[in-house]
Design a protein around this motif. Structure first.
Motif, PDB file in Angstrom:
ATOM      1  N   GLU A 174       0.826  -1.169   0.033  1.00 47.95           N
ATOM      2  CA  GLU A 174      -0.134   0.034   0.026  1.00 47.95           C
ATOM      3  C   GLU A 174       0.741   1.225   0.118  1.00 47.95           C
ATOM      4  O   GLU A 174       2.026   1.343   0.638  1.00 47.95           O
ATOM      5  N   PRO A 175       0.388   2.214  -0.623  1.00 52.94           N
ATOM      6  CA  PRO A 175       1.294   3.609  -0.640  1.00 52.94           C
ATOM      7  C   PRO A 175       1.068   4.077   0.613  1.00 52.94           C
ATOM      8  O   PRO A 175       0.325   3.979   1.480  1.00 52.94           O
ATOM      9  N   ILE A 176       2.587   4.696   1.275  1.00 55.13           N
ATOM     10  CA  ILE A 176       2.559   5.321   2.478  1.00 55.13           C
ATOM     11  C   ILE A 176       1.950   6.694   2.345  1.00 55.13           C
ATOM     12  O   ILE A 176       1.636   7.454   3.342  1.00 55.13           O
ATOM     13  N   PRO A 228      -5.526  22.917   1.539  1.00 55.04           N
ATOM     14  CA  PRO A 228      -6.095  22.638   0.030  1.00 55.04           C
ATOM     15  C   PRO A 228      -7.661  23.157   0.065  1.00 55.04           C
ATOM     16  O   PRO A 228      -8.168  23.047   0.979  1.00 55.04           O
ATOM     17  N   THR A 229      -7.929  23.621  -1.072  1.00 52.96           N
ATOM     18  CA  THR A 229      -9.319  24.016  -1.359  1.00 52.96           C
ATOM     19  C   THR A 229     -10.174  22.493  -1.550  1.00 52.96           C
ATOM     20  O   THR A 229     -11.271  22.506  -0.893  1.00 52.96           O
ATOM     21  N   ARG A 230      -9.523  21.679  -2.121  1.00 55.80           N
ATOM     22  CA  ARG A 230     -10.318  20.345  -2.270  1.00 55.80           C
ATOM     23  C   ARG A 230      -9.155  19.245  -2.470  1.00 55.80           C
ATOM     24  O   ARG A 230      -7.985  19.635  -2.903  1.00 55.80           O
ATOM     25  N   GLY A 231      -9.454  17.982  -2.258  1.00 63.68           N
ATOM     26  CA  GLY A 231      -8.625  16.830  -2.453  1.00 63.68           C
ATOM     27  C   GLY A 231      -8.472  16.022  -1.217  1.00 63.68           C
ATOM     28  O   GLY A 231      -9.158  16.227  -0.332  1.00 63.68           O
ATOM     29  N   THR A 232      -7.620  14.905  -1.394  1.00 68.27           N
ATOM     30  CA  THR A 232      -7.566  14.109  -0.204  1.00 68.27           C
ATOM     31  C   THR A 232      -5.803  13.949  -0.110  1.00 68.27           C
ATOM     32  O   THR A 232      -5.132  13.790  -1.095  1.00 68.27           O
ATOM     33  N   VAL A 233      -5.397  13.728   0.967  1.00 68.24           N
ATOM     34  CA  VAL A 233      -3.983  13.605   1.284  1.00 68.24           C
ATOM     35  C   VAL A 233      -4.248  12.509   2.451  1.00 68.24           C
ATOM     36  O   VAL A 233      -4.381  12.511   3.676  1.00 68.24           O
ATOM     37  N   ARG A 234      -3.482  11.344   2.170  1.00 69.44           N
ATOM     38  CA  ARG A 234      -3.590  10.136   3.017  1.00 69.44           C
ATOM     39  C   ARG A 234      -1.954   9.773   3.321  1.00 69.44           C
ATOM     40  O   ARG A 234      -1.215   9.485   2.446  1.00 69.44           O
ATOM     41  N   PHE A 235      -1.846   9.602   4.578  1.00 69.65           N
ATOM     42  CA  PHE A 235      -0.561   9.159   5.034  1.00 69.65           C
ATOM     43  C   PHE A 235      -0.512   8.019   5.788  1.00 69.65           C
ATOM     44  O   PHE A 235      -1.510   7.953   6.819  1.00 69.65           O
ATOM     45  N   ALA A 236      -0.114   6.985   5.557  1.00 68.39           N
ATOM     46  CA  ALA A 236      -0.267   5.828   6.169  1.00 68.39           C
ATOM     47  C   ALA A 236      -1.704   5.188   6.348  1.00 68.39           C
ATOM     48  O   ALA A 236      -1.995   4.763   7.637  1.00 68.39           O
ATOM     49  N   GLY A 237      -2.334   5.414   5.425  1.00 70.53           N
ATOM     50  CA  GLY A 237      -3.963   5.102   5.480  1.00 70.53           C
ATOM     51  C   GLY A 237      -4.691   6.091   6.153  1.00 70.53           C
ATOM     52  O   GLY A 237      -5.942   6.022   6.304  1.00 70.53           O
ATOM     53  N   GLU A 238      -4.018   7.322   6.798  1.00 71.90           N
ATOM     54  CA  GLU A 238      -4.979   8.124   7.648  1.00 71.90           C
ATOM     55  C   GLU A 238      -5.132   9.281   6.756  1.00 71.90           C
ATOM     56  O   GLU A 238      -4.334   9.856   6.191  1.00 71.90           O
TER      57      GLU A 238
END
Length: 108
Positions: free
Chosen positions: A3-5, A67-77
């Motif tokens: 899975e991506p970190i 950010p105005t929109r979007g998602t940022v996931r680090f270690a699934g969070e």
């Protein structure tokens, strides 16, 4: 499959500009719908012309700016959902490099 970190999806950052007396308010899109993922052990470099949104992208990922929109996931969070003390301590680092500091090295 690993899975991506770090996983960034649809990241957008807009800044309001103008809108003074009698003028229309406009929007500057500094980062437009950027998506990427980084697997454990990988290194990502953002490369582009001056003003193309590299620094704004990095600042959004690190939550130095929202950010105005979007998602940022680090270690699934989901980092954008975190508030308060939970925001700190992820160890995300940003390095700005310059050719003047390393004249013997060229990207490629």
């Amino acid at each position: 499959m690993t899975e991506p970190i770090l996983e960034v999806t649809g990241l957008t950052k807009e800044f309001p500009i103008g809108g003074g007396f009698g003028r229309r308010k406009e929007t500057l899109v500094a980062v437009g719908d950027v998506s990427f993922s980084v697997l454990p052990g990988e290194v990502l470099g953002l490369v582009g012309e001056s003003g193309s949104g590299k620094s704004a992208t990095a600042r959004c990922v690190m939550r130095l700016i929202e950010p105005t929109r979007g998602t940022v996931r680090f270690a699934g969070e989901d980092l954008l959902a975190l508030r308060g003390p939970g925001c700190a301590g992820y160890g995300v680092a940003c390095r700005w490099s310059s050719r003047t500091r390393t004249p013997h090295w060229t990207p490629g």
